[in-house]
Design a protein around this motif. Structure first.
Motif, PDB file in Angstrom:
ATOM      1  N   PHE A   1      46.252  66.253  68.981  1.00 55.99           N
ATOM      2  CA  PHE A   1      45.878  65.321  67.997  1.00 55.99           C
ATOM      3  C   PHE A   1      45.704  64.051  68.601  1.00 55.99           C
ATOM      4  O   PHE A   1      46.459  63.789  69.450  1.00 55.99           O
ATOM      5  CB  PHE A   1      46.918  65.352  67.059  1.00 55.99           C
ATOM      6  N   GLN A   2      44.777  63.091  68.068  1.00 56.04           N
ATOM      7  CA  GLN A   2      44.658  61.930  68.446  1.00 56.04           C
ATOM      8  C   GLN A   2      45.782  61.075  68.484  1.00 56.04           C
ATOM      9  O   GLN A   2      45.974  60.412  69.519  1.00 56.04           O
ATOM     10  CB  GLN A   2      43.762  61.063  67.650  1.00 56.04           C
ATOM     11  N   ASP A   3      46.900  61.451  67.371  1.00 57.61           N
ATOM     12  CA  ASP A   3      48.073  60.430  67.437  1.00 57.61           C
ATOM     13  C   ASP A   3      49.302  61.505  67.859  1.00 57.61           C
ATOM     14  O   ASP A   3      50.460  61.582  67.490  1.00 57.61           O
ATOM     15  CB  ASP A   3      48.310  60.104  66.153  1.00 57.61           C
TER      16      ASP A   3
ATOM     17  N   ALA B   1      40.574  69.224  71.214  1.00 58.82           N
ATOM     18  CA  ALA B   1      41.333  68.237  71.539  1.00 58.82           C
ATOM     19  C   ALA B   1      40.494  66.826  71.274  1.00 58.82           C
ATOM     20  O   ALA B   1      39.585  66.418  71.351  1.00 58.82           O
ATOM     21  CB  ALA B   1      41.220  68.297  73.032  1.00 58.82           C
ATOM     22  N   ASP B   2      41.481  66.020  70.564  1.00 61.87           N
ATOM     23  CA  ASP B   2      40.891  64.633  69.846  1.00 61.87           C
ATOM     24  C   ASP B   2      41.449  63.636  70.850  1.00 61.87           C
ATOM     25  O   ASP B   2      42.540  63.205  70.887  1.00 61.87           O
ATOM     26  CB  ASP B   2      41.290  64.453  68.625  1.00 61.87           C
ATOM     27  N   GLU B   3      40.448  63.080  71.757  1.00 64.15           N
ATOM     28  CA  GLU B   3      40.759  61.914  72.630  1.00 64.15           C
ATOM     29  C   GLU B   3      42.012  62.320  73.491  1.00 64.15           C
ATOM     30  O   GLU B   3      42.654  61.380  73.613  1.00 64.15           O
ATOM     31  CB  GLU B   3      40.993  60.677  71.888  1.00 64.15           C
TER      32      GLU B   3
ATOM     33  N   LYS C   1      34.508  62.253  63.891  1.00 64.57           N
ATOM     34  CA  LYS C   1      35.137  63.400  64.813  1.00 64.57           C
ATOM     35  C   LYS C   1      36.207  63.862  64.428  1.00 64.57           C
ATOM     36  O   LYS C   1      36.384  65.355  64.423  1.00 64.57           O
ATOM     37  CB  LYS C   1      35.025  62.714  66.287  1.00 64.57           C
ATOM     38  N   THR C   2      37.210  63.144  64.008  1.00 67.34           N
ATOM     39  CA  THR C   2      38.475  63.505  63.582  1.00 67.34           C
ATOM     40  C   THR C   2      38.394  64.475  62.528  1.00 67.34           C
ATOM     41  O   THR C   2      39.029  65.407  62.316  1.00 67.34           O
ATOM     42  CB  THR C   2      39.692  62.586  63.721  1.00 67.34           C
ATOM     43  N   THR C   3      37.514  63.890  61.502  1.00 68.13           N
ATOM     44  CA  THR C   3      37.443  64.629  60.128  1.00 68.13           C
ATOM     45  C   THR C   3      36.770  66.017  60.645  1.00 68.13           C
ATOM     46  O   THR C   3      36.821  67.110  60.142  1.00 68.13           O
ATOM     47  CB  THR C   3      36.375  63.960  59.456  1.00 68.13           C
TER      48      THR C   3
HETATM   49 MG   LIG Z   1      39.314  60.230  65.627  1.00 71.77          MG
END
Ligand SMILES: [Mg+2]
Ligand SMILES: Nc1ncnc2c1ncn2[C@@H]1O[C@H](COP(=O)(O)OP(=O)(O)OP(=O)(O)O)[C@@H](O)[C@H]1O
Lengths: 320, 230
Positions: B96-98, B172-174, B52-54
């Motif tokens: 970002f997820q982070d 939007a990642d998580e 997903k992130t990719t």
């Molecule tokens: Mg991810």
């Protein structure tokens, strides 16, 4: 209407509007972190390099000023040499030469060195216990000219005509030329050193910028993602490095100026004693004047500009 | 190709047979094709490590596909100039997820960043930024530096930063991974509101709570393959 406003309108008045902002809210901090250990060491390096460049520039300035002073005072001194010859009355020749010199316009004063004075002038070379009465010691007449640039051609012609092979005129031209060459060489070397030091500053900044780019990779990435162009990012780094350069250059230039002020005060207070006079005779006045202080301050400013420009170029090449 | 229908605009994102691997590693995505329509809202889901992130990074142009073509806002992205890339990114908002907040800037400065880098003056956007910060519940935390924020507060700051410039495309990642369900629903409402104003939204999530709350298209990634559930 902003999206938050619209959303809030729907979500009823659960969130009271308070348009006042905290007064102490920090709003525009530099985008690239500034006060880091690496930043402080770079500022220190720039300060040291600027200090050295400032010393070079000050010394060059001092030599240039003193050389000009020596030249103008030496150029006012001209000497007539009268050589004793077999079958000639030296004192009469000297008196004749002096009379010719006195008639010349532009000659303010004349002074004849007596036989014993002339012999004393030779003492440092020949020693004191020697009887020089048999030696043909030339006699000197010192002339003080009223201006810097008096034409000595006519005086020389008249002397040679009246006392051929006996009297000659020494205007120190050769010596002056040597002094001027030495002074220009010294000033040239000083300028060269200043340029070298500025180049070294540029190189130090290049490495520091590369380090900062690597250390702030995360910041650069985020700035890219939120829509900052390469040029914007380069400007952010440039602003930071210009600030560091300004700090380093300012400190270095201030230290160099302070060094000259202190040296001036120390030699000034010592010049009453014999050692001070010796120093002053050797180096001239230990004083660099406003022009010297200005060039040192200018070097500090140039060092900051070089720092900003070089960091910007480095960032552009790093990103591009 | 020109469309005669004003509604049939170019897709915001178009992937054609995209394959992607990191370095010499295994293929993370294989033969992925899809379109994101303007004004659309969709979830991107799938097990952890599915890519997903990719996929979001491919859209964001932070990585390039190893096979196939990617077009963003109708622009084929291979060999795009850095000026064009900047313009495309200004039309996107990313969570970002982070989080990726800048630790040396306050929450306020972090959220204002997309407006600031566009060269807008601070006094011009101040009201907007404060309003959004209050809406996501960070009104009291504006001065705080990110390291002093809780996970949920960081997440909300990251969301606010992605929304502030009202992008045409939101990734939007998580975005609800670190907040309680009630706040999660409120943040979801913010995304829906943004979508109503015309932004295409892609939310990568495992959170069935929020996926079930909205009737939206689901893009499901599994073992590098994409399946679309309308
Ligand atoms: Mg991810
Ligand atoms: N920078 C990278 N270099 C090499 N491999 C990577 C990199 N980033 C991700 N991967 C690998 O690619 C695969 C997909 O990762 P990705 O982060 O896209 O998954 P994800 O669906 O977002 O997972 P999650 O739900 O846990 O966030 C994983 O096997 C991961 O190990």
């Amino acid at each position: 209407m902003s999206i938050a406003a619209k959303a809030r309108a729907r979500a009823a008045a659960a969130f009271p509007t308070d348009p006042t902002l905290p007064a102490n809210l920090r709003r525009n901090a530099p985008l690239v972190p500034t006060d880091t250990a690496a930043g402080r060491s770079l500022a220190a390096v720039i300060a040291i390099l600027t200090f050295l460049a400032g010393l070079c520039a000050g010394a060059a300035e001092m030599v240039a000023t003193n050389a000009a002073q020596w030249q103008s005072s030496v150029a006012q001194e001209v000497t007539i040499q009268v050589r004793p010859g077999p079958g000639r009355d030296v004192d009469a020749d000297v008196a004749k030469a002096e009379a010719i010199a006195k008639q010349e316009p532009g000659v303010a004063r004349t002074r004849i060195f007596s036989k014993s004075e002339s012999e004393r002038l030779l003492e440092p070379w020949l020693g004191s216990g020697l009887d020089l009465s048999d030696l043909p010691v030339p006699r000197l007449i010192a002339l003080r000219m009223s201006g810097d640039r008096v034409d000595l051609g006519s005086l020389r012609t008249k002397l040679v005509a009246a006392l051929p092979g006996v009297a000659s005129l020494d205007d120190h031209a050769l010596w002056l030329q040597r002094l001027s060459t030495a002074a220009s060489a010294f000033v040239g070397a000083g300028i060269g050193l200043v340029v070298l030091v500025l180049v070294a500053t540029g190189l130090a900044v290049t490495f520091a910028t590369r380090g900062a780019m690597a250390g702030n990779k995360e910041v650069v990435d985020v700035l890219h993602f939120v829509g900052a162009g390469d040029d914007y990012i380069a400007r952010a780094f440039q602003a930071r490095f210009f600030g560091l350069g300004l700090r380093g250059g300012g400190i270095g230039a201030a230290c160099a100026i302070l060094a000259f002020v202190i040296a001036g005060l120390v030699t000034g207070s010592a010049s009453s004693g014999p050692a001070g006079q010796e120093i002053e005779a050797l180096f001239g006045a230990f004083h660099i004047g406003w022009r010297g202080f200005f060039s040192i301050a200018l070097i500090g400013g140039i060092a900051s500009l070089v720092t900003g420009a070089v960091s910007r170029l480095t960032v552009r090449r790093y990103l591009g | 190709m020109k469309s005669l229908l004003p509604g049939a605009e170019r897709p915001v994102v178009q992937f054609e047979h995209v394959g992607m691997r990191y370095g010499l590693g295994p293929e993370v995505l294989s033969d992925v094709s899809f379109r994101i329509a303007p004004h659309s809202f969709q979830f991107l889901t799938g097990p952890s490590g599915a890519g997903k992130t990719t996929l979001l990074r491919l859209i964001l142009l932070s990585v390039r596909p190893t096979r196939g073509t990617v077009a963003i806002f109708g622009e084929e992205v291979s060999g795009i100039s850095s000026e064009k890339l900047t313009l495309l990114r200004r039309r996107m908002g990313v969570v970002f997820q982070d989080f990726r907040l800048l630790d040396h800037l306050t929450t306020y400065e972090n959220v204002a960043l997309p407006l600031r880098v566009q060269g807008r003056s601070e006094s011009g956007y101040r009201g907007e930024v404060v309003e959004l910060l209050r809406w996501v519940g960070l009104g009291e935390r504006m001065h705080a530096l990110p390291p002093l924020l809780s996970g949920g507060e960081k997440q909300r700051a990251a969301i606010a930063r992605a929304l502030i410039a009202r992008p045409d495309l939101l990734l939007a990642d998580e975005p609800t991974g670190n907040v309680d369900p009630a706040l999660g629903r409120r943040l979801l409402r913010l995304f829906l509101e943004l979508n109503k104003l015309g932004t295409s939204v892609i939310i990568a999530t495992h959170d069935f709570g929020i996926m079930d709350a909205v009737n939206a298209r689901r893009m499901v990634l599994n073992a590098g393959r994409l399946r679309i559930e309308e």
